[in-house]
Structure formats: C-alpha cells, structure tokens
Scaffold this motif. Structure first.
Motif, PDB file in Angstrom:
ATOM      1  N   SER A  81     -35.109  32.502 -22.509  1.00  0.00           N
ATOM      2  CA  SER A  81     -35.216  31.694 -21.327  1.00  0.00           C
ATOM      3  C   SER A  81     -35.928  30.436 -21.299  1.00  0.00           C
ATOM      4  O   SER A  81     -35.669  29.412 -20.435  1.00  0.00           O
ATOM      5  CB  SER A  81     -36.107  32.689 -20.081  1.00  0.00           C
ATOM      6  OG  SER A  81     -37.291  32.549 -20.365  1.00  0.00           O
ATOM      7  N   LEU A  82     -36.345  30.089 -22.324  1.00  0.00           N
ATOM      8  CA  LEU A  82     -37.158  28.597 -22.702  1.00  0.00           C
ATOM      9  C   LEU A  82     -35.767  27.827 -23.010  1.00  0.00           C
ATOM     10  O   LEU A  82     -36.323  26.574 -23.132  1.00  0.00           O
ATOM     11  CB  LEU A  82     -38.221  28.883 -23.580  1.00  0.00           C
ATOM     12  CG  LEU A  82     -39.274  29.842 -23.153  1.00  0.00           C
ATOM     13  CD1 LEU A  82     -40.283  29.825 -24.429  1.00  0.00           C
ATOM     14  CD2 LEU A  82     -40.052  29.287 -21.993  1.00  0.00           C
ATOM     15  N   VAL A  83     -34.890  28.312 -23.596  1.00  0.00           N
ATOM     16  CA  VAL A  83     -33.650  27.326 -23.899  1.00  0.00           C
ATOM     17  C   VAL A  83     -33.360  26.383 -22.866  1.00  0.00           C
ATOM     18  O   VAL A  83     -33.298  25.124 -23.121  1.00  0.00           O
ATOM     19  CB  VAL A  83     -32.615  28.194 -24.415  1.00  0.00           C
ATOM     20  CG1 VAL A  83     -31.430  27.173 -24.836  1.00  0.00           C
ATOM     21  CG2 VAL A  83     -33.057  28.930 -25.754  1.00  0.00           C
ATOM     22  N   SER A  84     -33.146  26.618 -21.661  1.00  0.00           N
ATOM     23  CA  SER A  84     -32.654  25.855 -20.508  1.00  0.00           C
ATOM     24  C   SER A  84     -32.627  26.699 -19.305  1.00  0.00           C
ATOM     25  O   SER A  84     -32.768  28.013 -19.135  1.00  0.00           O
ATOM     26  CB  SER A  84     -30.986  25.230 -20.827  1.00  0.00           C
ATOM     27  OG  SER A  84     -30.267  26.503 -20.722  1.00  0.00           O
ATOM     28  N   LYS A  85     -32.634  25.860 -18.233  1.00  0.00           N
ATOM     29  CA  LYS A  85     -32.610  26.669 -16.858  1.00  0.00           C
ATOM     30  C   LYS A  85     -31.342  27.436 -16.916  1.00  0.00           C
ATOM     31  O   LYS A  85     -31.497  28.430 -16.185  1.00  0.00           O
ATOM     32  CB  LYS A  85     -32.527  25.581 -15.766  1.00  0.00           C
ATOM     33  CG  LYS A  85     -33.967  24.616 -15.503  1.00  0.00           C
ATOM     34  CD  LYS A  85     -33.893  23.569 -14.579  1.00  0.00           C
ATOM     35  CE  LYS A  85     -35.164  22.952 -14.544  1.00  0.00           C
ATOM     36  NZ  LYS A  85     -34.960  21.777 -13.493  1.00  0.00           N
ATOM     37  N   TRP A  86     -30.365  26.938 -17.203  1.00  0.00           N
ATOM     38  CA  TRP A  86     -29.086  27.723 -17.112  1.00  0.00           C
ATOM     39  C   TRP A  86     -29.117  29.083 -17.649  1.00  0.00           C
ATOM     40  O   TRP A  86     -29.007  30.079 -17.260  1.00  0.00           O
ATOM     41  CB  TRP A  86     -27.917  27.223 -17.750  1.00  0.00           C
ATOM     42  CG  TRP A  86     -26.572  27.812 -17.643  1.00  0.00           C
ATOM     43  CD1 TRP A  86     -25.961  27.919 -16.440  1.00  0.00           C
ATOM     44  CD2 TRP A  86     -26.003  28.638 -18.399  1.00  0.00           C
ATOM     45  NE1 TRP A  86     -24.820  28.671 -16.784  1.00  0.00           N
ATOM     46  CE2 TRP A  86     -24.851  29.231 -18.061  1.00  0.00           C
ATOM     47  CE3 TRP A  86     -26.403  29.002 -19.614  1.00  0.00           C
ATOM     48  CZ2 TRP A  86     -24.111  30.030 -18.502  1.00  0.00           C
ATOM     49  CZ3 TRP A  86     -25.613  29.947 -20.395  1.00  0.00           C
ATOM     50  CH2 TRP A  86     -24.511  30.442 -19.883  1.00  0.00           C
ATOM     51  N   HIS A  87     -29.845  29.251 -19.089  1.00  0.00           N
ATOM     52  CA  HIS A  87     -30.150  30.290 -19.763  1.00  0.00           C
ATOM     53  C   HIS A  87     -30.965  31.366 -18.920  1.00  0.00           C
ATOM     54  O   HIS A  87     -30.933  32.788 -18.956  1.00  0.00           O
ATOM     55  CB  HIS A  87     -30.648  30.028 -21.040  1.00  0.00           C
ATOM     56  CG  HIS A  87     -29.556  29.668 -22.144  1.00  0.00           C
ATOM     57  ND1 HIS A  87     -29.475  28.365 -22.420  1.00  0.00           N
ATOM     58  CD2 HIS A  87     -29.012  30.559 -23.008  1.00  0.00           C
ATOM     59  CE1 HIS A  87     -28.359  28.404 -23.354  1.00  0.00           C
ATOM     60  NE2 HIS A  87     -28.037  29.625 -23.808  1.00  0.00           N
ATOM     61  N   ARG A  88     -31.959  30.721 -18.296  1.00  0.00           N
ATOM     62  CA  ARG A  88     -33.084  31.361 -17.630  1.00  0.00           C
ATOM     63  C   ARG A  88     -32.314  32.138 -16.322  1.00  0.00           C
ATOM     64  O   ARG A  88     -32.692  33.460 -16.227  1.00  0.00           O
ATOM     65  CB  ARG A  88     -34.095  30.658 -17.232  1.00  0.00           C
ATOM     66  CG  ARG A  88     -35.250  31.441 -16.310  1.00  0.00           C
ATOM     67  CD  ARG A  88     -36.337  30.479 -16.237  1.00  0.00           C
ATOM     68  NE  ARG A  88     -36.247  29.312 -15.838  1.00  0.00           N
ATOM     69  CZ  ARG A  88     -36.354  28.120 -16.767  1.00  0.00           C
ATOM     70  NH1 ARG A  88     -37.308  28.225 -17.708  1.00  0.00           N
ATOM     71  NH2 ARG A  88     -36.403  26.809 -16.336  1.00  0.00           N
ATOM     72  N   SER A  89     -31.698  31.473 -15.595  1.00  0.00           N
ATOM     73  CA  SER A  89     -30.892  31.903 -14.470  1.00  0.00           C
ATOM     74  C   SER A  89     -29.817  33.065 -14.777  1.00  0.00           C
ATOM     75  O   SER A  89     -29.674  33.992 -14.320  1.00  0.00           O
ATOM     76  CB  SER A  89     -30.122  30.801 -13.547  1.00  0.00           C
ATOM     77  OG  SER A  89     -28.833  30.375 -14.487  1.00  0.00           O
TER      78      SER A  89
END
Length: 49
Positions: free
Chosen positions: A18-26
């Motif tokens: 989830s720290l990779v990007s906001k998109w991954h987190r979502s």
C-alpha cells in the motif's frame, strides 16, 4: 489482471504494497479484491488487535 495478481499476495504483505502508491492502496483495500480472493479460495482470517 491486476486483481488476479494482487489476490495472490498474502494479506500480511498488503501494508508494504500500500506504500507503493495511492492507487495500489485503494485497490488493496477495496471490496472487489476481497471478493476476487474469495472466488479464488485464498481468503485469510482477519485478526484485529
């Protein structure tokens, strides 16, 4: 295809991903991913502390 890949990743690794990007987190915390994991039979028990 993204859901298929992420559904195979252990839930214990989701925090790091989830720290990779906001998109991954979502995507990681979306109900669609959990539903896809259920279809694959790869759900894991949740432990809340």
């Amino acid at each position: 295809m993204v859901l298929s890949c992420l559904a195979r990743v252990s839930r214990s690794d989701h925090a790091s991903l989830s720290l990779v990007s906001k998109w991954h987190r979502s995507v990681l915390f979306s109900p669609e991913l959990y539903n896809f994991r259920s279809l694959l039979g790869s759900t894991e028990e949740r432990i809340y502390l």
